[in-house]
Design an enzyme around this catalytic site. Structure first.
Site, PDB file in Angstrom:
ATOM      1  N   VAL A  36      -9.685 -22.848   5.313  1.00 44.79           N
ATOM      2  CA  VAL A  36      -9.346 -23.074   3.909  1.00 44.79           C
ATOM      3  C   VAL A  36      -8.596 -24.398   3.760  1.00 44.79           C
ATOM      4  O   VAL A  36      -8.858 -25.176   2.837  1.00 44.79           O
ATOM      5  CB  VAL A  36      -8.515 -21.908   3.354  1.00 44.79           C
ATOM      6  CG1 VAL A  36      -8.044 -22.213   1.937  1.00 44.79           C
ATOM      7  CG2 VAL A  36      -9.334 -20.621   3.361  1.00 44.79           C
ATOM      8  N   PRO A  56       1.255 -26.284  13.228  1.00 45.61           N
ATOM      9  CA  PRO A  56       1.244 -26.528  14.674  1.00 45.61           C
ATOM     10  C   PRO A  56      -0.134 -26.995  15.136  1.00 45.61           C
ATOM     11  O   PRO A  56      -1.158 -26.651  14.537  1.00 45.61           O
ATOM     12  CB  PRO A  56       1.594 -25.160  15.267  1.00 45.61           C
ATOM     13  CG  PRO A  56       2.310 -24.436  14.162  1.00 45.61           C
ATOM     14  CD  PRO A  56       1.664 -24.907  12.895  1.00 45.61           C
ATOM     15  N   GLY A  59      -4.616 -24.104  17.482  1.00 44.51           N
ATOM     16  CA  GLY A  59      -5.457 -23.364  16.546  1.00 44.51           C
ATOM     17  C   GLY A  59      -5.959 -24.155  15.364  1.00 44.51           C
ATOM     18  O   GLY A  59      -6.370 -23.573  14.358  1.00 44.51           O
ATOM     19  N   ASP A 121      -5.684 -17.633  -2.028  1.00 39.65           N
ATOM     20  CA  ASP A 121      -6.074 -16.232  -2.123  1.00 39.65           C
ATOM     21  C   ASP A 121      -4.983 -15.334  -2.706  1.00 39.65           C
ATOM     22  O   ASP A 121      -5.037 -14.116  -2.544  1.00 39.65           O
ATOM     23  CB  ASP A 121      -6.500 -15.698  -0.745  1.00 39.65           C
ATOM     24  CG  ASP A 121      -7.468 -14.520  -0.865  1.00 39.65           C
ATOM     25  OD1 ASP A 121      -8.217 -14.477  -1.856  1.00 39.65           O
ATOM     26  OD2 ASP A 121      -7.452 -13.641   0.017  1.00 39.65           O
TER      27      ASP A 121
END
Length: 261
Positions: A36, A56, A59, A121
């Site tokens: 997103v 960070p 990921g 969301d």
């Protein structure tokens, strides 16, 4: 004095005020580095914003990682901290993280500092929504469901895009060029209303396909009739309608695709 109820448009409450928000060279914070966030970042870069991504390095979505490597954004390699909002130049904040508690904290801090914020969301924690956008050069068409159905907005946007000529963006560039030339021909402030009315008639007289086919000579010929407040048609200038082969391309070649996130 009483007037009929149908004389003026009815009020339809519950909508959003759709605006083309100018964020060029303005600072925007994006908190998060996933899928997103990648979409939000692209939207902001397309609007020439100065984007800072706070997340960070572990990921990261491949696209976000790419933007960082290319130095298209400024990256702060850590989680969000309240001090990140101390910069008075921040125009807006977008959060796209899975931690609902952290998102609510960011939302609350932004409200305290009167910074517009969008929490992905979570419609109740959004000062504004992102819609599904069709882009063709300067043309941007946005469809919003006001947070009710983003995927449905994507479907509606595609159907709208499929009805538009392929190079409509180029036609809009040409209309913009014609407006600039007209301002040079009729630069006096008193000419303002006449300029606006004349340009309106050009856009209403020429079809979208004809505007797409407009060239430099057409512009000069059109402008030559401005003093007499006349708008000549495409056929009057060219003597023929737009090529049928081009109309066929307009109907069949456009795939209606543009990034939805």
């Amino acid at each position: 004095m009483a007037v009929p109820d149908d004389e003026f448009p009815p009020v339809q409450g519950g909508g959003s005020l759709l605006l083309a928000w100018q964020v060029r060279n303005r600072k925007v914070l994006v908190v998060g580095g996933g899928n997103v966030a990648a979409g939000r970042i692209l939207n902001l870069l397309n609007a020439d914003a100065k984007v800072t991504v706070i997340t960070p390095s572990t990921g990261l979505h491949p696209e976000v990682h790419h933007r960082i490597l290319k130095r298209q954004v400024t990256h702060i390699d850590r989680n969000f901290q309240p001090s990140d909002l101390e910069d008075p130049g921040i125009t807006m904040v977008l959060t796209a993280i899975d931690d609902s508690q952290a998102s609510t904290q960011i939302y609350t801090l932004c409200k305290q500092k009167r910074i517009p914020v969008n929490v992905a969301d979570v419609p109740p924690e959004c000062d504004f929504y992102f819609g599904s956008v069709h882009r063709d050069g300067p043309l941007q068409v946005m469809v919003s469901t006001n947070g009710n159905g983003p995927k449905l907005a994507n479907i509606v946007r595609k159907q709208i895009a499929e009805t538009l000529p392929t190079n409509l963006g180029e036609a809009i560039v040409k209309v913009g060029s014609l407006r600039k030339r007209l301002r040079k021909v009729a630069s006096a402030p008193s000419e303002g209303p006449k300029r606006m009315e004349w340009m309106t008639r050009v856009c209403e007289t020429w079809s979208l396909e004809e505007l797409c086919d407009m060239d430099e000579d057409d512009m000069e010929n059109l402008l030559s009739h401005y003093p007499e407040n006349k708008v000549v048609t495409y056929k009057e200038l060219r003597g023929v309608p737009p090529p049928s082969e081009e109309r066929e391309v307009f109907e069949e070649a456009f795939d209606g695709s543009f990034g939805w996130f």
